[in-house]
Design an enzyme around this catalytic site. Structure first.
Site, PDB file in Angstrom:
ATOM      1  CE1 TYR A 148      47.104  39.320 -25.401  1.00 35.07           C
ATOM      2  CE2 TYR A 148      45.884  40.758 -26.874  1.00 35.07           C
ATOM      3  CZ  TYR A 148      45.999  40.099 -25.664  1.00 35.07           C
ATOM      4  OH  TYR A 148      45.002  40.206 -24.728  1.00 35.07           O
ATOM      5  CE  LYS A 152      44.199  36.867 -25.144  1.00 34.39           C
ATOM      6  NZ  LYS A 152      43.691  36.109 -23.971  1.00 34.39           N
TER       7      LYS A 152
END
Length: 243
Positions: A148, A152
């Site tokens: 994650y 991002k």
């Protein structure tokens, strides 16, 4: 005074739940014609019932389907790339399959949707604005969020290049970085009370964000009030980044 979006057509990805849904609802209340994209048809049906928005069901992990959905949503005045997903795995356990999935949804899909949106705006000779919803996780290490965080951070790099290249064409691009926001995905990620307490202890305002907290800032960045705000990576984090 709240921005007025009357007559503006706005594409919102990830509009079925969480920040995306709050953004779609807030835009509709302020006059926008929302085009909502998400994977769950059931979520879109309830959103349509509340707002009268247009809806497109699409799995953003599928690049070809994402491009087709983006083209279907156009033309549009404004774009919010809000869709995101996560899988909780320690770094040593991250699977290639989950790593690729998170990059597909969190990084590649925003690129595809923004490409189609920007191409249409440039061809029409019209200005625009894009908000890419990233995360404080792109700036800091969070255990069990390796894929994650990486996805991002990739979105942040994409946002910077978009800002450099699209600004001269009249399209503003900004990134938004929420702290933990009380969405279904966050509940999944922060259900451990000890883990949640440790994160709360790093937020000076002493609470996690609500989806409307984030939506308000998204609408500001889309609005004419932010006409000179461009290329920004904006934390909305209750002070987390300075704690």
């Amino acid at each position: 005074m709240s921005a007025d979006f009357t007559g503006r057509r706005v594409v919102v990805t990830g509009a079925g739940k969480g920040i995306g849904r709050a953004t779609a609802l807030m835009l509709a209340r302020r006059g926008a014609r929302v085009v909502a994209l998400t994977r769950s048809g059931a979520d879109l049906e309830t959103l349509k019932a509340e707002t009268g928005c247009e809806t497109i069901v699409v799995d953003l992990a599928d690049a070809q389907a994402t491009r087709a959905a983006a083209r279907q949503a156009l033309p549009a005045d404004l774009l919010v790339n809000c869709a995101g997903t996560t899988e909780l795995e320690s770094f040593l356990d991250v699977s290639v399959e989950n790593f690729d999935l998170l990059y597909a949804v969190n990084t590649r899909a925003p690129m595809i949707v923004a490409q189609e949106y920007a191409r249409e705006r440039v061809a029409a000779g019209k200005p625009g604005a894009i908000v890419n919803v990233s995360s404080c996780a792109s700036f800091v290490d969070i255990p069990d969020h390796a894929a994650y965080c990486a996805s991002k951070a990739g979105l942040d790099g994409l946002t910077r290049v978009m800002a450099k290249e699209l600004g001269p064409k009249g399209i503003r691009v900004n990134g938004l970085h929420p702290t933990v926001t009380l969405t279904p995905m966050a509940v999944k990620a922060w259900s451990d009370p000890d883990k949640a307490a440790a994160m709360l202890g790093r937020i000076p305002l002493g609470r996690f964000a609500e989806p409307d907290d984030i939506a308000e800032v998204i609408l500001f960045l889309l609005s004419d009030a932010a006409a000179m705000v461009h290329g920004l990576s904006m934390p909305v984090d209750g002070g987390f980044m300075v704690a």
